[in-house]
Design a protein around this motif. Structure first.
Motif, PDB file in Angstrom:
ATOM      1  N   PRO A  29      -1.112 -17.855  10.843  1.00 36.55           N
ATOM      2  CA  PRO A  29      -1.609 -17.481  12.173  1.00 36.55           C
ATOM      3  C   PRO A  29      -1.308 -16.026  12.529  1.00 36.55           C
ATOM      4  CG  PRO A  29      -0.662 -19.674  12.260  1.00 36.55           C
ATOM      5  CD  PRO A  29      -0.376 -19.142  10.888  1.00 36.55           C
ATOM      6  N   THR A  58      -2.118 -28.279  17.367  1.00 36.75           N
ATOM      7  CA  THR A  58      -2.622 -27.063  18.012  1.00 36.75           C
ATOM      8  C   THR A  58      -2.091 -25.813  17.315  1.00 36.75           C
ATOM      9  OG1 THR A  58      -2.626 -28.230  20.123  1.00 36.75           O
ATOM     10  CG2 THR A  58      -2.831 -25.835  20.202  1.00 36.75           C
ATOM     11  N   SER A 110      -4.100 -13.304  13.447  1.00 38.08           N
ATOM     12  CA  SER A 110      -4.018 -12.600  14.740  1.00 38.08           C
ATOM     13  C   SER A 110      -4.170 -11.099  14.538  1.00 38.08           C
ATOM     14  CB  SER A 110      -2.683 -12.924  15.411  1.00 38.08           C
ATOM     15  OG  SER A 110      -2.562 -12.207  16.624  1.00 38.08           O
ATOM     16  N   ASP A 117      -3.171 -14.225  21.046  1.00 36.49           N
ATOM     17  CA  ASP A 117      -2.798 -14.314  22.463  1.00 36.49           C
ATOM     18  C   ASP A 117      -2.322 -12.936  22.913  1.00 36.49           C
ATOM     19  OD1 ASP A 117      -1.996 -14.919  24.999  1.00 36.49           O
ATOM     20  OD2 ASP A 117      -0.677 -16.596  24.433  1.00 36.49           O
ATOM     21  N   SER A 153     -15.750 -23.180  24.293  1.00 39.71           N
ATOM     22  CA  SER A 153     -15.256 -24.035  23.213  1.00 39.71           C
ATOM     23  C   SER A 153     -16.397 -24.397  22.275  1.00 39.71           C
ATOM     24  CB  SER A 153     -14.605 -25.302  23.775  1.00 39.71           C
ATOM     25  OG  SER A 153     -15.557 -26.112  24.427  1.00 39.71           O
ATOM     26  N   GLU A 158      -7.546 -20.436  20.302  1.00 35.77           N
ATOM     27  CA  GLU A 158      -6.778 -21.620  19.882  1.00 35.77           C
ATOM     28  C   GLU A 158      -7.665 -22.576  19.090  1.00 35.77           C
ATOM     29  OE1 GLU A 158      -3.268 -22.619  23.041  1.00 35.77           O
ATOM     30  OE2 GLU A 158      -5.302 -23.127  23.665  1.00 35.77           O
ATOM     31  N   LYS A 218      -7.284 -15.138  24.396  1.00 43.43           N
ATOM     32  CA  LYS A 218      -6.576 -16.118  23.552  1.00 43.43           C
ATOM     33  C   LYS A 218      -7.583 -16.889  22.701  1.00 43.43           C
ATOM     34  CE  LYS A 218      -3.768 -18.976  25.685  1.00 43.43           C
ATOM     35  NZ  LYS A 218      -2.997 -20.165  26.197  1.00 43.43           N
ATOM     36  N   PHE A 254      -7.723 -26.722  18.198  1.00 42.92           N
ATOM     37  CA  PHE A 254      -7.189 -28.072  18.395  1.00 42.92           C
ATOM     38  C   PHE A 254      -7.744 -28.939  17.256  1.00 42.92           C
ATOM     39  CE2 PHE A 254      -7.250 -25.926  22.405  1.00 42.92           C
ATOM     40  CZ  PHE A 254      -6.068 -26.296  23.035  1.00 42.92           C
ATOM     41  N   CYS A 271      -2.319 -21.539  17.678  1.00 40.54           N
ATOM     42  CA  CYS A 271      -2.770 -20.364  18.428  1.00 40.54           C
ATOM     43  C   CYS A 271      -2.913 -19.183  17.466  1.00 40.54           C
ATOM     44  CB  CYS A 271      -1.762 -20.030  19.529  1.00 40.54           C
ATOM     45  SG  CYS A 271      -2.265 -18.594  20.527  1.00 40.54           S
ATOM     46  N   TYR A 272      -4.139 -18.656  17.353  1.00 37.53           N
ATOM     47  CA  TYR A 272      -4.392 -17.569  16.415  1.00 37.53           C
ATOM     48  C   TYR A 272      -4.289 -16.189  17.065  1.00 37.53           C
ATOM     49  CZ  TYR A 272      -6.047 -21.063  13.092  1.00 37.53           C
ATOM     50  OH  TYR A 272      -6.119 -22.119  12.226  1.00 37.53           O
ATOM     51  N   TYR A 274     -12.477 -25.267  18.659  1.00 34.45           N
ATOM     52  CA  TYR A 274     -12.046 -23.897  18.884  1.00 34.45           C
ATOM     53  C   TYR A 274     -12.227 -23.558  20.362  1.00 34.45           C
ATOM     54  CZ  TYR A 274     -12.168 -23.246  13.823  1.00 34.45           C
ATOM     55  OH  TYR A 274     -11.946 -23.345  12.472  1.00 34.45           O
TER      56      TYR A 274
END
Length: 562
Positions: free
Chosen positions: A25, A62, A29, A67, A78, A45, A43, A47, A64-65, A91
């Protein structure tokens, strides 16, 4: 939004993602930060759901790539994706809270971002799956042998391998465990037992790896060795929590403590050396843990030389038959003999203890056994033709023959090819350790009896199944192991005397001929006489003799004067 700026950022994102083989991740990022800035993304994310049920109950993993730290909670886009194996990924991209909402044009560019990112996510998922399939054992969900080799290679390359010890082990009698508690509970026990060791490991290169079945291997920091061996020496494992039912698990272990001055170049060196130690422990009846050292390496080289030399040695008839007489106590004359193998190699006699165990590791021992039987038959035929007093000769066969469905046929063919009457041949077989071997043994002995070839159970009293062995199988001769005879060093010789007395009495009641091997003293001979065991074999009368010397014992008037 500046189109050129967007295209440049998109190009940079694609370029960076293409360079990643297996992305974390943090790496993702970093790769997408420029594009996220241009697209006003706060952000990103994912799921991930295993299936529709986990999505329905909102049970995602979950990730998070990206933020930036000030993303809006209310404005996001999404996109739901279903993979071919029915995994579900949702996504979510959130806008920054310091910018106006996305325009239609910007939302169109976000669709492109979704497509590109999901493509790379699919690639990374595939790589992760490939990695898992390559380095994991699917049955127990633990690392496999390839991972062990990978860690070994990494440590060898880094020059830190001398901090580690390799341990290879097999869970003892685990097939019996599965029979006792069932395969499902057996797998649970195996996982728990391995878990005891895994709890001690905290280095990325330390992992218990499954070779296959109930065989495992691991690299551990050397200072942890004693703690690991304590577990492997025996630990109780609970397999039924409600009933608090436990089972005792222990292992046969090979250990290679890697030293700074060891010539370890490749992980295969580690594997070879720890496997040598493991083989030593596995083939020993006295130890469960064996360590690699230079003597073991030299022995391995010697064993390899024996294996390589064997075919030519057999072809050139370097293997000689020596005969150790079996003496009738009443009369002191030769009543039979055992054929024993000696190897004359490069002008020197090689000890059977040096080459027999090596040949028994494979099928070469079967070739040697048939060679010996043929040589014995040729000697018997020659003695008969020259008018000598011929006695019955016993020939040893390895348990490895028992898997040969045509063993009986092969034995009879060799005997008949040499025109030897069957009453002059006795086949010696040792006690068996498995139910399958027992059935094969019973079939073979029954078949030999029908042909008139005698059979004897060798080393009786050493194994654990002795009584069942003579109850179920129609032997002709019971050959008592030397360990049943009392010696000067015995703390409790009376115990052996009692055992010997009743074993001989039982054998005679069952109609078995009884012979004791390893007779070396006058006192031992007297024990045989006192208990009506009329046949003795051992150094008290004769060592194994070359054929020419043994032939002098076949003279009608030869009598031992001891």
């Amino acid at each position: 939004m500046n189109t050129n700026e967007y295209l440049t950022a998109l190009e940079h994102f694609i370029d960076k993602m293409q360079k990643l083989n297996y992305a974390t991740p943090v790496q993702i990022s970093e790769a997408m930060s420029e594009l996220c800035c241009v697209l006003k993304i706060g952000k990103v994310e994912l799921f991930a759901y295993e299936n529709e049920a986990s999505e329905h109950f909102d049970m995602p993993d979950t990730v998070c790539y990206y933020d930036c730290g000030h993303a809006s909670d209310s404005i996001f886009i999404s996109k739901r994706i279903v993979t071919v194996d029915e995994n579900i990924g949702v996504y979510k991209v959130y806008i920054r809270n310091d910018v106006p909402d996305w325009t239609d044009e910007e939302r169109s560019k976000l669709d492109t971002f979704f497509s590109v990112f999901s493509t790379f996510s699919g690639k990374f998922r595939l790589l992760k799956l490939t990695q898992h399939m390559t380095y994991f054992d699917s049955e127990l969900n633990m690392h496999n042998l390839r991972y062990f080799m990978k860690c070994g290679k990494r440590l060898c390359k880094a020059g830190t391998i001398a901090n580690y010890t390799a341990v290879r082990f097999n869970l003892k009698r685990f097939s019996v465990v599965n029979q006792h508690i069932g395969r499902e509970s057996g797998s649970l026990v195996m996982k728990k037992f391995i878990g005891y060791i895994s709890d001690l490991l905290d280095d990325e290169n330390e992992s218990v790896c499954r070779i296959g079945g109930d065989n495992f291997i691991t690299l551990i920091k050397s200072y942890k060795l004693q703690n690991v061996l304590k577990i492997l020496s025996g630990s109780g494992v609970t397999y039924d929590e409600k009933r608090n039912e436990r089972i005792y698990i222990s292992a046969t272990v090979g250990v290679y403590i890697i030293q700074n001055n060891d010539t370890v170049i490749l992980p295969t060196d580690i594997m070879d050396r720890v496997s040598l130690a493991y083989a030593l422990a596995k083939n020993s009846a006295k130890i469960d843990i064996a360590y690699f050292d230079d003597m073991l390496l030299a022995r391995s080289k010697r064993n390899n030389d024996i294996t390589v030399s064997f075919p030519k040695a057999l072809e050139e008839r370097e293997f000689l038959v020596y005969y150790q007489p079996k003496v009738a106590i009443n009369g002191r004359h030769v009543a039979g003999a055992e054929a024993l193998c000696r190897w004359m190699h490069n002008g020197q006699l090689v000890s059977p203890g040096e080459f027999i165990p090596v040949l028994e590791q494979g099928r070469d021992i079967c070739k040697l056994d048939f060679y010996m039987l043929d040589a014995v038959c040729k000697d018997i035929r020659r003695w008969l033709d020259s008018g000598k007093e011929v006695v019955r000769i016993s020939v040893n066969l390895s348990r490895r023959h028992l898997s040969d469905m045509d063993l009986l046929k092969h034995i009879v063919e060799i005997v008949d090819r040499n025109n030897v009457p069957h009453e002059y041949i006795e086949i010696e077989l040792t006690e068996t350790t498995t139910d399958v071997e027992f059935k094969d043994l019973k079939r073979t002995i029954g078949g030999l009896q029908k042909t008139g070839i005698s059979t004897s159970v060798d080393d009786f009293g050493v194994g654990y199944s002795s009584l069942n062995l003579i109850k179920e199988i129609p032997w002709d001769v019971l050959k008592l192991d030397r360990s049943l005879l009392p010696t000067e060093n015995d703390e409790n010789p009376l115990q052996k005397i009692v055992m010997f007395k009743y074993i001989v009495a039982m054998a005679q009641e069952m109609g078995l001929e009884c012979i004791s091997e390893g007779v070396e003293t006058k006192e031992q001979l007297q024990l045989l006489a006192d208990n009506n065991c009329n046949l003795a074999q051992g150094f008290y009368f004769d060592r194994p003799l070359p054929v020419e010397e043994f032939e002098t014992r076949l003279n009608k008037n030869y009598v031992y004067d001891k």
